[in-house]
Scaffold this motif. Structure first.
Motif, PDB file in Angstrom:
ATOM      1  N   VAL B  36     -50.376 -15.413  24.152  1.00 50.89           N
ATOM      2  CA  VAL B  36     -51.716 -15.876  24.529  1.00 50.89           C
ATOM      3  C   VAL B  36     -52.558 -14.798  25.203  1.00 50.89           C
ATOM      4  O   VAL B  36     -53.776 -14.924  25.296  1.00 50.89           O
ATOM      5  N   GLU B  37     -51.891 -13.725  25.674  1.00 51.26           N
ATOM      6  CA  GLU B  37     -52.658 -12.630  26.273  1.00 51.26           C
ATOM      7  C   GLU B  37     -53.346 -11.828  25.168  1.00 51.26           C
ATOM      8  O   GLU B  37     -54.504 -11.442  25.287  1.00 51.26           O
ATOM      9  N   GLU B  38     -52.604 -11.557  24.113  1.00 49.48           N
ATOM     10  CA  GLU B  38     -53.138 -10.783  22.996  1.00 49.48           C
ATOM     11  C   GLU B  38     -52.745 -11.451  21.675  1.00 49.48           C
ATOM     12  O   GLU B  38     -51.901 -10.945  20.943  1.00 49.48           O
ATOM     13  N   PRO B  39     -53.314 -12.590  21.359  1.00 54.12           N
ATOM     14  CA  PRO B  39     -52.929 -13.267  20.111  1.00 54.12           C
ATOM     15  C   PRO B  39     -53.478 -12.512  18.895  1.00 54.12           C
ATOM     16  O   PRO B  39     -54.627 -12.080  18.898  1.00 54.12           O
ATOM     17  N   ASN B  40     -52.644 -12.328  17.892  1.00 47.71           N
ATOM     18  CA  ASN B  40     -53.039 -11.586  16.689  1.00 47.71           C
ATOM     19  C   ASN B  40     -52.782 -12.342  15.386  1.00 47.71           C
ATOM     20  O   ASN B  40     -53.277 -11.938  14.339  1.00 47.71           O
ATOM     21  N   ARG B 141     -55.449 -18.827  23.763  1.00 48.93           N
ATOM     22  CA  ARG B 141     -56.128 -17.596  24.184  1.00 48.93           C
ATOM     23  C   ARG B 141     -56.362 -17.676  25.682  1.00 48.93           C
ATOM     24  O   ARG B 141     -57.121 -18.516  26.158  1.00 48.93           O
ATOM     25  N   LEU B 142     -55.692 -16.789  26.405  1.00 45.70           N
ATOM     26  CA  LEU B 142     -55.851 -16.751  27.855  1.00 45.70           C
ATOM     27  C   LEU B 142     -57.243 -16.211  28.180  1.00 45.70           C
ATOM     28  O   LEU B 142     -57.688 -15.237  27.573  1.00 45.70           O
ATOM     29  N   ASN B 143     -57.920 -16.827  29.130  1.00 41.20           N
ATOM     30  CA  ASN B 143     -59.241 -16.325  29.519  1.00 41.20           C
ATOM     31  C   ASN B 143     -59.122 -14.960  30.192  1.00 41.20           C
ATOM     32  O   ASN B 143     -58.124 -14.673  30.867  1.00 41.20           O
ATOM     33  N   ILE B 144     -60.160 -14.138  30.016  1.00 40.48           N
ATOM     34  CA  ILE B 144     -60.184 -12.792  30.599  1.00 40.48           C
ATOM     35  C   ILE B 144     -60.115 -12.880  32.125  1.00 40.48           C
ATOM     36  O   ILE B 144     -60.864 -13.637  32.740  1.00 40.48           O
ATOM     37  N   GLU B 146     -57.516 -13.906  33.822  1.00 37.38           N
ATOM     38  CA  GLU B 146     -56.473 -14.832  34.257  1.00 37.38           C
ATOM     39  C   GLU B 146     -55.125 -14.109  34.279  1.00 37.38           C
ATOM     40  O   GLU B 146     -54.812 -13.355  33.355  1.00 37.38           O
ATOM     41  N   ALA B 147     -54.303 -14.398  35.289  1.00 37.01           N
ATOM     42  CA  ALA B 147     -53.034 -13.693  35.428  1.00 37.01           C
ATOM     43  C   ALA B 147     -51.871 -14.440  34.786  1.00 37.01           C
ATOM     44  O   ALA B 147     -50.936 -13.827  34.293  1.00 37.01           O
ATOM     45  N   ARG B 154     -47.031 -23.222  27.690  1.00 33.40           N
ATOM     46  CA  ARG B 154     -46.408 -24.569  27.694  1.00 33.40           C
ATOM     47  C   ARG B 154     -47.294 -25.582  26.975  1.00 33.40           C
ATOM     48  O   ARG B 154     -46.805 -26.442  26.249  1.00 33.40           O
ATOM     49  N   PRO B 172     -44.549  -9.638  23.755  1.00 30.65           N
ATOM     50  CA  PRO B 172     -43.511  -8.631  23.982  1.00 30.65           C
ATOM     51  C   PRO B 172     -42.969  -8.713  25.412  1.00 30.65           C
ATOM     52  O   PRO B 172     -43.537  -9.410  26.254  1.00 30.65           O
ATOM     53  N   VAL B 178     -42.323 -14.527  27.928  1.00 31.78           N
ATOM     54  CA  VAL B 178     -41.388 -14.481  26.795  1.00 31.78           C
ATOM     55  C   VAL B 178     -40.407 -15.650  26.873  1.00 31.78           C
ATOM     56  O   VAL B 178     -40.167 -16.348  25.879  1.00 31.78           O
TER      57      VAL B 178
END
Lengths: 286, 285
Positions: B36-40, B141-144, B146-147, B154, B172, B178
């Motif tokens: 969700v941090e970098e979905p591709n 997609r995690l909002n910019i 957000e930690a 989940r 990764p 993970v």
């Protein structure tokens, strides 16, 4: 003293290769490997560990079955579904919030501190290095990243070093935020792929959100020159300085297999390009 | 059946494998991008997004007209979200909240003796759902800025349809995002490359899966680069190598353009069908 962090958004674009190259090129520096959950910098810098410390962070609930009356209040209130029907806490799901321990009517729940990793201060052929190893399947990597960075900064201040060179982690979440906050420059390494651009854009937005100056390098730019051009246009449009473009070079993997930086391994084109990137970067920052 | 695709090291080809595997199954399959941090995955699957949902966590909002500044909430919160400044003879009290630190456990509002804390949603990301042909697609997609990725992961995983073959594209690394992604999987594919970095991170990922008790096998990408140590390690550890993908400019090029391997090079369709067959055989063991 200036701090520079190499990040990427997308993994596997060449962060550690570039960080290790800067470690070889910069004078008077301290290295910090902030990719604490899959650290690789040590494979190129061969650190000799001088100091080793445990990293404790966060807590996990533990239910004492001898005291527990199985009233179910903890299960009802836990938002993380961490307590099973037979009142055993799943340490992976437990967020350590201590709500259960606060409300247990018979005091059967204790919070135990987690040992979540180890961190090290080492010597390398390029100078001191601070690095860490997050325990298997552990959390709180952001806090461990902050600890590694603080230690590296302290050593740099003690030694009168000019640079702290930080290897970041992929993604945009807590370890990345912890590794970029307050640095003098975040250098984003990307590759000429749609994923590379998508992910670089997200991490650049994060850097801008936290007001960190950001620059960009395109690695393996010749794998798709059209895509590279798109990334260059992106840089112009978003006002991000392009620090350089590095072509695909098999010597990078060969150097890695020998445990060397590309700078030590070859005098070729890639080495000269990275030297150029470092010179430009260091001139602007000093 | 839930198959997750993970790797210690980033950029080894997780998304390449997960998208082509999911597309090769097609009907009755579901792909969940949990990175969700970098979905591709959407770049390759190109789904038609039909539904969006906002994901939020409940954070405290203090009603200062009710607050008695007793400090119970501050005491209960282990994340230092709440700071209570007690009243003095000169000034009234104040309760500050740092909502971005909140994990949403709910302890503060429950324990407040005067009911001064209400929980309000704070968005941390979004979930998008849709289809590409017969293949069901879901990602977060995690909002910019957000930690915390795990709460969003989940929520993405709540969309799992157990009647389908579910492919999870994991982030990764080896830490909480993970674990959250892989948890509950019937099988995990670890994608690696035969370089010292790839092997170092593969060993870490293997330790994670052993700890989690999820059966796993390895896919070696760019199999002809680097050295033979990854193969030797897998043999020694008795880890099945289920697929080898060579380094090939054509694959790299189609990846760079967002074209899945099995579309750019249709001869790979059979390789991915084989891969699924091997996974099923491994699971019987």
């Amino acid at each position: 003293m200036k701090q520079i962090v190499v990040i990427s958004g997308k993994g596997g674009t060449g962060k550690t290769i570039l960080t290790a190259s800067f470690a070889a090129l910069a004078k008077n520096k301290v290295m910090a490997d902030c990719d604490v959950d899959a650290a690789d910098l040590h494979l190129l810098l061969a650190p000799d560990i001088k100091e080793r410390q445990m990293f404790k962070s966060g807590h996990t609930a533990v239910i004492d079955k001898n005291i527990c009356i199985e009233c179910g209040k903890c299960r009802e209130l836990c938002r993380f579904d961490a307590i099973s029907e037979d009142f055993i806490v799943d340490p992976v799901s437990c967020e350590g919030c201590a709500f259960c321990s606060n409300i247990c009517p018979v005091g059967a729940i204790k919070m135990e501190e987690n040992t979540t990793g180890e961190w090290f201060v080492s010597d390398t052929r390029f100078g001191p290095m601070v690095h860490a190893k997050l325990g298997i399947a552990e959390e709180n990597s952001g806090k461990l990243v902050s600890l590694v960075r603080n230690k590296a900064r302290d050593i740099a201040e003690e030694n009168g070093a000019d640079w702290v060179i930080i290897d970041g982690s992929p993604g945009i979440g807590c370890p990345v935020i912890a590794s970029i906050s307050g640095v003098d420059c975040a250098l984003v390494v990307t590759e000429p792929t749609m994923s590379g651009l998508h992910d670089a854009d997200r991490v650049i937005q994060v850097a801008k959100h936290f007001k960190v100056p950001v620059k960009l390098v395109i690695n393996k730019y010749d794998l798709n020159e059209d895509m590279s051009e798109q990334i260059e246009n992106y840089c112009i449009e978003k006002n991000v300085e392009l620090s350089g473009k590095i072509g695909f070079d098999e010597n990078i993997v060969k150097a890695m297999v020998e445990g060397k930086t590309i700078i030590e391994y070859s005098d070729g084109k890639t080495t000269n390009l990275i030297k150029g990137i470092w010179e430009k970067l260091s001139r602007v920052l000093v | 059946m839930i198959i997750s695709v993970a790797s210690g090291k980033g950029g080894t080809g997780k998304t390449t494998v997960s998208t082509s595997l999911a597309l090769s199954i097609g009907k009755d399959a579901q792909i969940l991008d949990c990175d969700v941090e970098e979905p591709n995955a959407h770049i390759f699957i190109k789904p038609k997004i039909e539904k969006k949902e906002s994901v939020s966590i409940p954070v405290p909002k203090i009603d200062e007209s009710k607050c008695v500044f007793c400090g119970k909430c501050q005491e209960a919160c282990v994340y230092n979200v709440i700071a209570v400044i007690p009243a003095t003879s000169e000034r009234s009290g104040k309760t500050l909240t740092f909502q971005e630190l909140c994990h949403g456990c709910g302890a503060c509002s429950y324990l407040c003796p005067v009911g001064a804390i209400k929980e309000v949603p704070r968005e941390t990301g979004i979930i998008e759902m849709g289809y590409a042909g017969d293949l069901e697609f879901i990602h977060g997609r995690l909002n910019i800025g957000e930690a915390m990725a795990p709460p969003l992961i989940r929520e993405v995983k709540k969309k799992i349809d157990k009647n389908k073959t579910v492919i999870i594209d994991a982030p990764p690394g080896t830490s909480c995002p993970v674990i959250t992604s892989i948890q509950g999987s019937d099988y995990c594919l670890l994608v690696t490359e035969p370089t010292p970095f790839g092997l170092n991170d593969l060993v870490l990922a293997v330790e994670v899966l052993k700890e989690m008790n999820v059966p796993f096998g390895v896919v070696i990408n760019r199999a002809d680069l680097g050295d033979s140590k990854t193969e030797e390690y897998c043999e020694k550890e008795n880890i099945p190598i289920l697929m080898r993908v060579p380094f090939n400019k054509e694959i790299a090029q189609s990846y760079s353009k967002g074209i899945p391997i099995i579309e750019g090079m249709p001869e790979y369709k059979r390789s991915f069908e084989e891969l699924l067959k091997k996974i099923k055989e491994e699971m019987k063991k």
